[in-house]
Design a protein around this motif. Sequence first.
Motif, PDB file in Angstrom:
ATOM      1  N   VAL A  48      -8.510  -3.737  -4.452  1.00 46.02           N
ATOM      2  CA  VAL A  48      -8.859  -2.618  -3.573  1.00 46.02           C
ATOM      3  C   VAL A  48      -7.618  -1.894  -3.066  1.00 46.02           C
ATOM      4  O   VAL A  48      -7.702  -1.081  -2.151  1.00 46.02           O
ATOM      5  N   ARG A 107     -10.517   2.675  -5.937  1.00 43.40           N
ATOM      6  CA  ARG A 107     -11.545   2.827  -4.903  1.00 43.40           C
ATOM      7  C   ARG A 107     -12.907   2.574  -5.531  1.00 43.40           C
ATOM      8  O   ARG A 107     -13.362   3.340  -6.394  1.00 43.40           O
ATOM      9  N   ARG A 160     -13.520  -1.646   0.961  1.00 43.35           N
ATOM     10  CA  ARG A 160     -13.251  -0.730  -0.151  1.00 43.35           C
ATOM     11  C   ARG A 160     -11.910  -0.022   0.013  1.00 43.35           C
ATOM     12  O   ARG A 160     -11.217   0.246  -0.977  1.00 43.35           O
ATOM     13  N   ASP A 161     -11.527   0.274   1.249  1.00 38.50           N
ATOM     14  CA  ASP A 161     -10.390   1.164   1.506  1.00 38.50           C
ATOM     15  C   ASP A 161      -9.155   0.446   2.042  1.00 38.50           C
ATOM     16  O   ASP A 161      -8.313   1.069   2.690  1.00 38.50           O
TER      17      ASP A 161
END
Length: 333
Positions: free
Chosen positions: A288, A292, A197-198
């Motif tokens: 991504v 977010r 995700r980050d």
Amino acid sequence: MAAQITAWESTLLARARFALRTPAAEPMAREELGLLDEAYQYCARVTKVNSRTFYLATALLPHAKRRAVRALYAFCRATDDLIDQVPRPDDASNPLETWQSRLSACPTPYDPILLAWADTKARHQIPSGLETQLLEGVARDLSPRRYASFAELAEYCYGVASTVGLMVMHIVDFADASALPYAVRLGVALQLTNILRDVGADWRSGRLYLPLDDLGRFGLTEDDVANGCVDDRWRAFMRFQIARARGLFERAEPGIALLDPDGRFAIAAASELYRGILDRIEAFDFEVFRARAHLGTWEKIARLPRIWWHARTVASPAPMPESVRTGEAEGGA
């Protein structure tokens, strides 16, 4: 048939077994007890501000376990924030040294997180080795590094996430040591989801947690990550990583049946809601770098009835071989 233990899992299980044989904290001094309610309330606020998903999942626990798990979250959040405050990757300062000194000292009213955490550790007999391994894992981010393979990345995930899951397991209560592999897998799955995700935010912070051999397999380089390149190579790479994360979630799932019944719903909710982040990454076409992925509050709530039913009906795992349960397969701890 019991799920096979992979080589990287075997290594991490040896670390978990070693940590679980370390002593727990001593009970707190009586004069500190009157401050605990305020300290726990502060930890609840920290949890709510920083992770609405975790806050929602822990709301499904009984009061005593709920506030203990939120104290653990606040402790982890405060520890992680110390690393983020280091201004440059090459900065020689180590804020964890001061933090560890405060952990070793008697907590004061001016340290509500450490006060609640000290009580939680003693009350739930959390082995001190798990806290040590967590701090060692977080300390890796003081000098950002690259991870050549998933086995190396899994070791990092164990330090910053599986250790937390093992501590949660002590708070929630569990059947026996056969629960360990499932907690380790769930921690790695949760952290891998965070990593996927980050990617963009981590890169901007000077960090890359993606396995380099996997990037190479799909024809990607660090320059592609730096440029936020979303093409067919990236999509194939992300599909592979998401499938890996989902496989870990699935292989962790039977461990829910080994937890105390009043904690199963909360752990199942945390697992399922994080799986929803993987769905959202796919829905965003694996972008991504600039967005977010997350679930909205009502999306999370809408999933809870199904999660509740699943947590009630999940089947107990097949018994593990004696060598796996005792650690003989790894030659002990």
